[in-house]
Design a protein around this motif. Sequence first.
Motif, short mmCIF file in Angstrom:
data_model
loop_
_atom_site.label_atom_id
_atom_site.label_comp_id
_atom_site.label_asym_id
_atom_site.label_seq_id
_atom_site.Cartn_x
_atom_site.Cartn_y
_atom_site.Cartn_z
N THR A 1 80.42 25.26 86.39
CA THR A 1 80.95 23.99 86.92
C THR A 1 80.50 23.78 88.36
OG1 THR A 1 82.86 24.16 85.47
CG2 THR A 1 83.06 22.68 87.36
N ARG A 2 80.58 24.81 89.15
CA ARG A 2 80.16 24.72 90.55
C ARG A 2 78.66 24.49 90.65
NH1 ARG A 2 83.29 28.62 93.48
NH2 ARG A 2 82.88 29.64 91.56
N ARG A 3 77.87 25.18 89.82
CA ARG A 3 76.41 24.99 89.84
C ARG A 3 76.04 23.58 89.41
NH1 ARG A 3 76.63 30.38 87.89
NH2 ARG A 3 76.26 29.69 85.75
N ARG A 4 76.73 23.07 88.39
CA ARG A 4 76.45 21.70 87.94
C ARG A 4 76.81 20.68 89.02
NH1 ARG A 4 78.43 21.94 81.61
NH2 ARG A 4 76.36 22.44 80.80
N TYR B 1 67.98 18.90 81.52
CA TYR B 1 67.54 20.30 81.59
C TYR B 1 68.27 21.02 82.72
CZ TYR B 1 64.63 24.43 81.73
OH TYR B 1 64.20 25.74 81.73
N GLY B 2 68.35 20.39 83.89
CA GLY B 2 69.07 20.99 85.01
C GLY B 2 70.54 21.22 84.70
N TRP B 3 71.16 20.27 84.03
CA TRP B 3 72.57 20.39 83.63
C TRP B 3 72.76 21.60 82.72
CZ3 TRP B 3 76.87 17.92 85.21
CH2 TRP B 3 78.01 18.03 84.42
N ARG B 4 71.88 21.72 81.74
CA ARG B 4 71.98 22.85 80.80
C ARG B 4 71.68 24.18 81.47
NH1 ARG B 4 69.50 20.45 75.17
NH2 ARG B 4 71.23 19.02 74.82
N ARG B 5 70.66 24.21 82.32
CA ARG B 5 70.32 25.46 83.01
C ARG B 5 71.41 25.84 84.01
NH1 ARG B 5 68.34 29.19 81.28
NH2 ARG B 5 67.52 29.94 83.25
N SER B 6 72.13 24.86 84.53
CA SER B 6 73.22 25.14 85.46
C SER B 6 74.34 25.91 84.77
CB SER B 6 73.81 23.84 86.02
OG SER B 6 72.86 23.16 86.77
N ALA B 7 74.52 25.69 83.49
CA ALA B 7 75.56 26.40 82.75
C ALA B 7 75.07 27.77 82.29
CB ALA B 7 76.00 25.58 81.54
N ALA B 8 73.76 27.94 82.26
CA ALA B 8 73.19 29.22 81.83
C ALA B 8 73.05 30.14 83.05
CB ALA B 8 71.82 28.97 81.18
N ALA B 9 72.33 31.18 82.88
CA ALA B 9 72.16 32.16 83.95
C ALA B 9 70.99 31.80 84.86
CB ALA B 9 71.97 33.55 83.35
N ALA B 10 70.88 30.53 85.21
CA ALA B 10 69.79 30.10 86.09
C ALA B 10 70.05 30.62 87.50
CB ALA B 10 69.70 28.58 86.09
N GLY B 11 69.00 31.05 88.15
CA GLY B 11 69.12 31.55 89.51
C GLY B 11 69.07 30.42 90.53
N ARG B 12 69.29 30.78 91.77
CA ARG B 12 69.33 29.78 92.84
C ARG B 12 67.99 29.09 93.04
NH1 ARG B 12 72.57 33.78 96.49
NH2 ARG B 12 74.68 33.26 95.85
N ILE B 13 66.92 29.84 92.94
CA ILE B 13 65.59 29.23 93.14
C ILE B 13 65.32 28.22 92.04
CG2 ILE B 13 63.10 29.67 93.16
CD1 ILE B 13 63.74 32.34 94.54
#
Length: 166
Positions: free
Chosen positions: A9-12, A84-96
Motif C-alpha cells: 500500500t505504501r509503495r503504491r 505494471y507499476g501498480w502490480r509491481r508495487s504489490a510484489a517484491a519490487a525493489g526501490r530502483i
Amino acid sequence: MTEHEAGPTRRRASLIVLAALLSVLLVAAKIAADQLLPGRIIEVGLIQLRLLYNPGVAFGLGADLPTWTRLAVPAAITVGIGVYGWRRSAAAAGRIELGCLTVMLAGALANVIDRLPDGVVTDYLHTGWWPTFNLPDTFIVVGALVFAFTARRSDSPDRAEAERRD
C-alpha cells in the motif's frame, strides 16, 4: 492492516503520488518553455533551449496520423506503465525498479497532458546531433534504460533487499 499489507500500500501510494508530483513539475517546465523560448535560442553548455512543437509520437514519426491516434497510443502506453507499476508495487519490487517505473510514468503522463489541448508535444532541449526533445522524454528514456539494466541483474542488491523486506 498487517505489516505485509502496509508495504504494498505504501509503495503504491509512493508510485502514484511521486509520479503525479513529477508530472506537475514536468508540465510546469513545458509551460515555462512556451512562455520563455518563442523566437529564442539559449545556449546551456552542450544543450540549447529552443522551442519546437512535435506533432509526431516520437522523433516526429506519425505526424500524419489522426490526432486521436497520436493521443490514444501514448495514453494507452501510459496506462500500461501505470498498471505494471501498480502490480509491481504489490510484489517484491525493489526501490530502483519502482523509482524507474515512477519516472517513466511521470514522463509519459506529462507528455500525454502536454498533447491533450492541441495534439502536439512541446520540445525544448536540443543537442545539435539528436532530434529536439523534452524533459519528460528524458525521464522515460533514462527510467527505461536503468530499469532494463537492473532487471537483467538477478543478483541485484536492490532485488535481494526487496525480497528480504517482503
